[in-house]
Write an enzyme that holds these catalytic residues in place. Structure first.
Site, short mmCIF file in Angstrom:
data_model
loop_
_atom_site.label_atom_id
_atom_site.label_comp_id
_atom_site.label_asym_id
_atom_site.label_seq_id
_atom_site.Cartn_x
_atom_site.Cartn_y
_atom_site.Cartn_z
CB SER A 1 102.26 120.20 67.77
OG SER A 1 101.45 120.45 66.66
NE ARG B 1 107.31 120.30 67.35
CZ ARG B 1 106.40 120.20 66.38
NH1 ARG B 1 105.34 119.40 66.54
NH2 ARG B 1 106.51 120.88 65.25
N GLY C 1 101.36 113.47 59.28
CA GLY C 1 102.39 114.26 58.59
C GLY C 1 103.50 114.67 59.54
NE ARG D 1 99.70 115.98 54.80
CZ ARG D 1 99.58 116.18 56.12
NH1 ARG D 1 99.13 115.21 56.90
NH2 ARG D 1 99.92 117.34 56.64
CD GLN E 1 104.02 118.65 59.57
OE1 GLN E 1 104.10 118.32 58.39
NE2 GLN E 1 102.96 118.36 60.31
CG ASP F 1 96.53 122.41 61.89
OD1 ASP F 1 96.77 122.41 60.66
OD2 ASP F 1 97.38 122.07 62.74
CE LYS G 1 98.41 122.30 56.71
NZ LYS G 1 99.72 122.25 57.37
NE ARG H 1 92.72 119.53 57.28
CZ ARG H 1 93.53 119.42 58.33
NH1 ARG H 1 94.18 120.49 58.78
NH2 ARG H 1 93.69 118.26 58.94
NE ARG I 1 93.78 119.76 62.97
CZ ARG I 1 93.92 119.46 64.28
NH1 ARG I 1 92.89 119.56 65.10
NH2 ARG I 1 95.08 119.08 64.76
O1 SPQ Z 1 100.58 115.91 61.44
P1 SPQ Z 1 99.70 116.44 60.35
O2 SPQ Z 1 98.96 115.33 59.70
O3 SPQ Z 1 100.45 117.29 59.37
O4 SPQ Z 1 98.61 117.36 61.10
C1 SPQ Z 1 98.11 118.69 60.92
C2 SPQ Z 1 96.66 118.66 61.59
O5 SPQ Z 1 95.71 119.24 61.09
O6 SPQ Z 1 96.58 118.08 62.66
C3 SPQ Z 1 98.05 119.18 59.49
F1 SPQ Z 1 97.30 118.55 58.71
O7 SPQ Z 1 98.84 119.64 61.74
C4 SPQ Z 1 100.16 120.10 61.45
C5 SPQ Z 1 100.12 121.59 61.16
O8 SPQ Z 1 99.29 121.90 60.08
C6 SPQ Z 1 101.01 119.84 62.67
C7 SPQ Z 1 102.27 120.63 62.72
C8 SPQ Z 1 103.32 120.27 63.69
O9 SPQ Z 1 103.04 119.58 64.69
O10 SPQ Z 1 104.49 120.70 63.48
C9 SPQ Z 1 102.48 121.73 61.90
C10 SPQ Z 1 101.52 122.17 60.87
O11 SPQ Z 1 101.94 121.69 59.61
P2 SPQ Z 1 103.03 122.48 58.73
O12 SPQ Z 1 103.09 121.74 57.42
O13 SPQ Z 1 102.48 123.86 58.57
O14 SPQ Z 1 104.31 122.44 59.43
#
Ligand code: SPQ
Length: 431
Positions: free
Chosen positions: A24, A28, A95, A123, A170, A317, A344, A348, A391
């Site tokens: 994450s 950023r 994502g 997604r 996100q 996660d 996700k 999951r 994961r």
């Molecule tokens: O980037 P991506 O594919 O969404 O990755 C995941 C992961 O398991 O690595 C989710 F599948 O992490 C997200 C996390 O679940 C990463 C993230 C972020 O960096 O802001 C926030 C989380 O998602 P969300 O939808 O709750 O904001």
């Protein structure tokens, strides 16, 4: 072509590993470095496939990003300096890249097209495209902007006061990044439960004033980002696999170095404690507004627990590997309020229940989570699959450490998304 990996039981796990950079935070750092004025350097950047997708997208918008031995430098162009890409922006499996980048693209006066792999295409994107359209961006995509490919023409945004129906960093980050590009207007995002706050912390490191309270984050548009040096702590979501491994493999003791312990991410530590694990957290000093610690985990006698509510966004996660942990705990573990798991990289709930059932776990799906009864002796002699989800792949690799027969893991290369040296670390600890 999908690859298979044969995984064997281990006697014990001992030693020390340096957990790779937080995914994450790495995303950023590239994005904020790109829209800052001046040169940002990033150390301990995660060289996983997802973060490299972010690098590739920002390079296509004219940003110079140099990568040399884990050290990254980004020649920031300022918010107004990004260039209209001549090619599609391919986010791969990520994502985070898709949704956060949408927040930036919403404010820039050019056209772009965002596409990803088949998991990304499933997604939901309306959670970001809808509020960004409310702010004034022009966005289209399959099913009215719900799915990729997405096409965006940004510019002329106005501030927004938004009550997000989901706790999602996100969504929150995309809206804040768009809010930065308004002309002095305020943008506020409120969530049902607080999600990870890396965006808020890192924007501060880049000199932006951001306000945060229990459930909301806000900023005023028109502020510029000033380049800085970012140190990326180890990813607690990657450490989670070895925290669980250390707790469930007999006679083990693992030291995990330099792990980020931002309180919006440490639900896994709370759960290990609730289940009775033997765990020690040794804090260091903060880097780039993010707290860091070494963590020691030892083989533990575990008991079942209930996980839900506010705790869910702090460990969303980690739920696949927590489900594995629960198979080795006495009694019932209930995971609830976690329907976000369905959107996700895979659903999951289905992939965890399906794959752990193949190796003998006593686990069933519920509408918003799962119920696991333990303690169960896991059997091998099965072919399990990551379903292309990093994961799920790592959770199954850790499960194979305690199965009585070898396990074949299909699509093991999905693990490269967030932990490219995962198997090296696992074998360095295996005795
Ligand atoms: O980037 P991506 O594919 O969404 O990755 C995941 C992961 O398991 O690595 C989710 F599948 O992490 C997200 C996390 O679940 C990463 C993230 C972020 O960096 O802001 C926030 C989380 O998602 P969300 O939808 O709750 O904001």
């Amino acid at each position: 072509m999908s690859d298979f990996k044969k995984l064997l039981k281990v006697e014990r796990l001992t030693g020390e590993i340096d957990i790779p950079g937080d995914k994450s935070i790495s995303h950023r750092a590239i994005m904020f470095g790109s829209i800052a004025n001046g040169k940002t350097t990033i150390s301990n950047f995660l060289m996983g496939a997802d973060c490299l997708s972010t690098v590739s997208c920002f390079r296509k918008m004219g940003v110079t990003i140099n990568i040399q031995e884990g050290q990254v430098s980004v020649e920031g162009k300022g918010l107004q300096g990004l260039e209209e890409p001549t090619d599609i922006l391919d986010v791969g499996n990520s994502g985070t890249t898709t949704r956060l980048m949408m927040g930036i693209l919403a404010g820039v006066p050019f056209h772009s097209c965002v596409i990803g792999d088949e998991s990304i295409a499933r997604r939901p994107m309306s959670r970001v495209t809808k509020p960004l359209k409310m702010m004034g961006a022009s966005i289209d995509g399959r099913e009215n902007g719900q799915y990729t490919p997405l096409s965006i023409r940004g510019g002329n945004l106005k501030g927004l006061r938004y009550e997000s129906p989901v706790a999602s960093a996100q969504v929150k980050s995309a809206i804040l990044l768009a809010g930065l590009q308004t002309n002095g207007e305020e943008t506020i995002v409120t969530e049902p439960h607080k999600s990870r706050d890396h965006t808020e912390r890192m924007l501060r490191a880049f000199g932006v004033e951001v306000y945060e309270d229990e459930k909301s984050a806000s900023l005023v548009g028109g502020q510029s980002l000033q380049a800085t040096n970012i140190f990326v702590p180890g990813d607690i979501s990657s450490a989670a696999f070895f925290l669980v491994a250390g707790a469930i493999v007999p006679d083990s003791e693992i030291v995990l170095k330099n792990v980020g312990i931002n309180p919006t991410r440490t639900g896994i530590l709370d759960v290990l404690e609730m289940m009775g694990a033997s765990i020690e957290v040794i804090p260091h000093k903060e880097h780039s507004f993010e707290p860091i610690a070494d963590i020691i985990i030892r083989t533990s006698t575990l008991k079942g627990t209930t996980i839900g509510g506010d705790l869910i966004p702090k460990l969303i996660d980690e739920i696949p590997v927590i489900a594995l942990l629960a198979t080795q705990a006495e009694g019932e573990t209930i995971i609830k309020d976690a329907s976000e798991l369905k959107v996700k990289e895979t659903n999951r709930i289905d992939t965890v229940v399906g794959e752990l059932s193949k190796i003998g776990a006593n686990i069933s799906a519920t509408d918003d989570g799962m119920v696991i009864s333990g303690k169960t002796s896991l059997k091998g002699n099965a072919t399990v699959s990551s379903h292309g989800d990093h994961r799920i792949g790592m959770m199954l690799a850790i499960a194979s450490c305690i199965t009585n027969e070898p396990v074949q893991l299909e699509d093991a290369d999905a693990i490269d998304v967030s932990y490219p040296n995962f198997f090296e670390h696992l074998s360095s600890l295996s005795k």
